[in-house]
Scaffold this motif. Structure first.
Motif, PDB file in Angstrom:
ATOM      1  N   LEU A  53      -7.745  -3.908  -9.555  1.00  0.00           N
ATOM      2  CA  LEU A  53      -6.669  -3.534  -8.638  1.00  0.00           C
ATOM      3  C   LEU A  53      -6.585  -4.456  -7.427  1.00  0.00           C
ATOM      4  N   LEU A  54      -7.690  -5.021  -7.022  1.00  0.00           N
ATOM      5  CA  LEU A  54      -7.749  -5.794  -5.780  1.00  0.00           C
ATOM      6  C   LEU A  54      -6.714  -6.918  -5.673  1.00  0.00           C
ATOM      7  N   PRO A  55      -6.531  -7.787  -6.676  1.00  0.00           N
ATOM      8  CA  PRO A  55      -5.544  -8.869  -6.513  1.00  0.00           C
ATOM      9  C   PRO A  55      -4.125  -8.354  -6.249  1.00  0.00           C
ATOM     10  N   ALA A  56      -3.707  -7.344  -6.977  1.00  0.00           N
ATOM     11  CA  ALA A  56      -2.364  -6.792  -6.791  1.00  0.00           C
ATOM     12  C   ALA A  56      -2.249  -6.085  -5.441  1.00  0.00           C
ATOM     13  N   ALA A  57      -3.304  -5.402  -5.040  1.00  0.00           N
ATOM     14  CA  ALA A  57      -3.276  -4.715  -3.751  1.00  0.00           C
ATOM     15  C   ALA A  57      -3.179  -5.718  -2.610  1.00  0.00           C
ATOM     16  N   LEU A  58      -3.896  -6.821  -2.728  1.00  0.00           N
ATOM     17  CA  LEU A  58      -3.811  -7.856  -1.692  1.00  0.00           C
ATOM     18  C   LEU A  58      -2.406  -8.454  -1.640  1.00  0.00           C
ATOM     19  N   GLU A  59      -1.820  -8.677  -2.809  1.00  0.00           N
ATOM     20  CA  GLU A  59      -0.477  -9.248  -2.879  1.00  0.00           C
ATOM     21  C   GLU A  59       0.563  -8.304  -2.271  1.00  0.00           C
ATOM     22  N   ASN A  60       0.324  -7.021  -2.363  1.00  0.00           N
ATOM     23  CA  ASN A  60       1.261  -6.025  -1.854  1.00  0.00           C
ATOM     24  C   ASN A  60       0.859  -5.475  -0.492  1.00  0.00           C
ATOM     25  N   GLN A  66      -4.759  -6.296   4.955  1.00  0.00           N
ATOM     26  CA  GLN A  66      -5.541  -6.724   3.792  1.00  0.00           C
ATOM     27  C   GLN A  66      -7.012  -6.335   3.904  1.00  0.00           C
ATOM     28  N   PHE A  67      -7.556  -6.368   5.101  1.00  0.00           N
ATOM     29  CA  PHE A  67      -8.966  -6.021   5.259  1.00  0.00           C
ATOM     30  C   PHE A  67      -9.223  -4.568   4.867  1.00  0.00           C
ATOM     31  N   LEU A  68      -8.214  -3.706   5.021  1.00  0.00           N
ATOM     32  CA  LEU A  68      -8.382  -2.292   4.672  1.00  0.00           C
ATOM     33  C   LEU A  68      -8.585  -2.103   3.176  1.00  0.00           C
ATOM     34  N   ILE A  69      -7.851  -2.880   2.370  1.00  0.00           N
ATOM     35  CA  ILE A  69      -8.005  -2.730   0.925  1.00  0.00           C
ATOM     36  C   ILE A  69      -9.347  -3.323   0.477  1.00  0.00           C
ATOM     37  N   ILE A 105     -10.804   6.949   3.673  1.00  0.00           N
ATOM     38  CA  ILE A 105     -10.231   6.582   4.974  1.00  0.00           C
ATOM     39  C   ILE A 105      -9.493   5.248   4.906  1.00  0.00           C
ATOM     40  N   PHE A 106     -10.149   4.222   4.389  1.00  0.00           N
ATOM     41  CA  PHE A 106      -9.526   2.896   4.406  1.00  0.00           C
ATOM     42  C   PHE A 106      -8.359   2.784   3.433  1.00  0.00           C
ATOM     43  N   SER A 107      -8.441   3.463   2.282  1.00  0.00           N
ATOM     44  CA  SER A 107      -7.314   3.386   1.348  1.00  0.00           C
ATOM     45  C   SER A 107      -6.085   4.065   1.941  1.00  0.00           C
ATOM     46  N   GLN A 108      -6.285   5.194   2.597  1.00  0.00           N
ATOM     47  CA  GLN A 108      -5.138   5.890   3.146  1.00  0.00           C
ATOM     48  C   GLN A 108      -4.592   5.212   4.404  1.00  0.00           C
ATOM     49  N   CYS A 109      -5.447   4.550   5.160  1.00  0.00           N
ATOM     50  CA  CYS A 109      -4.962   3.722   6.272  1.00  0.00           C
ATOM     51  C   CYS A 109      -4.138   2.556   5.723  1.00  0.00           C
ATOM     52  N   GLY A 112      -0.857   3.860   4.657  1.00  0.00           N
ATOM     53  CA  GLY A 112      -0.068   4.103   5.868  1.00  0.00           C
ATOM     54  C   GLY A 112       0.545   2.836   6.451  1.00  0.00           C
ATOM     55  N   CYS A 113      -0.142   1.735   6.302  1.00  0.00           N
ATOM     56  CA  CYS A 113       0.374   0.452   6.803  1.00  0.00           C
ATOM     57  C   CYS A 113       1.436  -0.150   5.886  1.00  0.00           C
ATOM     58  N   ASN A 114       1.391   0.169   4.604  1.00  0.00           N
ATOM     59  CA  ASN A 114       2.250  -0.508   3.635  1.00  0.00           C
ATOM     60  C   ASN A 114       3.327   0.363   2.986  1.00  0.00           C
TER      61      ASN A 114
END
Length: 175
Positions: A53-60, A66-69, A105-109, A112-114
């Motif tokens: 999931l990480l590459p797509a999450a970073l792209e989106n 990005q640091f949150l993901i 916490i970090f996934s939901q933050c 919230g940002c995206n």
């Protein structure tokens, strides 16, 4: 990139579905570790899901989020590498709970940002828990009634839904 997203989602969804069908809805996805014969599958699923999931999450991600993901992925990795949160050593138990907290916490933050409106899914979660709590046996203690609603499992489902909706927002919502 879409292929990686589908592989990631299929991995966690298939694992959770199979274990839930075979042994009932668990208290949490982490609790499935104790329900399977080949316990290394839990670690594999957690790590593989996060890595794919990480590459797509970073792209989106917005550049500032990005640091949150990354921290979310690290939390999922910690959960996968310290699965024995009930009977393990104290350090493994602590690592598992810290990783779980990081993931939540970090996934939901990050969501919230995206894709902030995706966090409204938590309203459905709260309504689900209240509805099921009200249907539970009133003679049980508050704690037992609450636990019978499987709040952790459903919270984890909300995390999965919000994260994948955010990753797929360009495909689903044509943003």
């Amino acid at each position: 990139m879409t292929t990686l997203i589908l592989i990631s989602f299929s991995t966690i969804a298939t694992y959770t579905t199979i274990v839930s069908i075979k042994s009932g809805i668990p208290y949490s996805i982490s609790e499935t570790y104790y329900r399977i014969n080949y316990r290394k599958w839990f670690t594999f699923v957690m790590l593989f899901t996060a890595i794919t999931l990480l590459p797509a999450a970073l792209e989106n991600s917005s550049e500032n989020s990005q640091f949150l993901i990354f921290l979310s992925g690290a939390g999922m990795g910690i959960v996968g590498l310290s699965p024995n949160f009930i009977y393990g050593e104290k350090s493994e138990q602590m690592a598992h709970y810290i990783g779980s907290g990081m993931l939540l916490i970090f996934s939901q933050c990050w969501v919230g940002c995206n894709l902030p409106w995706a966090l409204t899914c938590w309203i459905v979660y709260i309504m689900w828990i209240i509805f099921n709590y009200s249907k539970s046996d009133p003679e049980q203690s508050f704690y037992n009634r609450l636990v019978s609603t499987k709040p952790v499992f459903y919270a984890e489902l909300i995390v999965i839904i919000t994260v994948y909706a955010t990753v797929l927002r360009d495909y689903i919502f044509y943003v």
